[in-house]
Motif scaffolding. Sequence first.
Motif, short mmCIF file in Angstrom:
data_model
loop_
_atom_site.label_atom_id
_atom_site.label_comp_id
_atom_site.label_asym_id
_atom_site.label_seq_id
_atom_site.Cartn_x
_atom_site.Cartn_y
_atom_site.Cartn_z
N LEU A 135 -15.75 23.20 11.43
CA LEU A 135 -15.02 23.48 12.66
C LEU A 135 -15.67 22.82 13.88
O LEU A 135 -14.98 22.48 14.83
N SER A 136 -16.97 22.62 13.84
CA SER A 136 -17.66 21.99 14.95
C SER A 136 -17.26 20.52 15.13
O SER A 136 -17.34 19.97 16.22
N ASN A 168 -21.28 34.14 15.37
CA ASN A 168 -22.69 33.79 15.50
C ASN A 168 -22.89 32.41 16.11
O ASN A 168 -24.03 31.99 16.32
N HIS A 169 -21.79 31.72 16.38
CA HIS A 169 -21.87 30.34 16.87
C HIS A 169 -20.95 30.18 18.08
O HIS A 169 -20.51 31.16 18.65
N ARG A 178 -14.56 35.71 10.76
CA ARG A 178 -14.80 36.16 12.14
C ARG A 178 -16.30 36.37 12.37
O ARG A 178 -16.85 35.93 13.38
N SER A 179 -16.96 37.04 11.44
CA SER A 179 -18.39 37.31 11.56
C SER A 179 -19.19 36.02 11.61
O SER A 179 -20.09 35.86 12.43
N PHE A 212 -17.53 29.99 0.45
CA PHE A 212 -18.28 29.03 1.26
C PHE A 212 -19.38 29.75 2.01
O PHE A 212 -19.36 30.98 2.16
N LYS A 213 -20.34 28.98 2.47
CA LYS A 213 -21.44 29.53 3.25
C LYS A 213 -21.16 29.33 4.74
O LYS A 213 -20.38 28.45 5.11
N GLU A 214 -21.80 30.12 5.54
CA GLU A 214 -21.59 30.07 7.00
C GLU A 214 -21.78 28.66 7.55
O GLU A 214 -20.96 28.19 8.34
N GLU A 215 -22.83 27.97 7.12
CA GLU A 215 -23.10 26.64 7.68
C GLU A 215 -21.98 25.64 7.35
O GLU A 215 -21.73 24.71 8.10
N ILE A 216 -21.28 25.85 6.22
CA ILE A 216 -20.19 24.94 5.83
C ILE A 216 -19.01 25.09 6.79
O ILE A 216 -18.49 24.09 7.30
#
Length: 117
Positions: free
Chosen positions: A114-115, A23-24, A18-19, A105-109
Amino acid sequence: MKRVLIVDDAAFMRMSIRSMLSNHDFEVVGEAENGLMAVEKYKELQPDIVTMDITMPEMDGLQALREIKKIDAGAAVVMVSALGQEARMKEAIIYGAKGFIVKPFKEEIIVAALSKL
């Protein structure tokens, strides 16, 4: 803004995802702690994307994926699971998952995965 349902039996993991997504360009519309709840929440909320853990109580992620696909063949479900679950990940792709993310996993992954949907 894409609407996301987060499904994981670990509250910490749901909170982390969620966090990261907040941010995106994502709106978390709901959370579920098992596959049974995921299917009900999917019917209720009709999210654009579902992040689905594989190993959960009551109904695992693979079974929930199959049930959601019966409701909506076009459902965008991304499986999220720990290392060592490769065989189950392949099974998820066969059942119609749009992709998978390996924990940790990292946020960017997760944002990149999902993008694409």
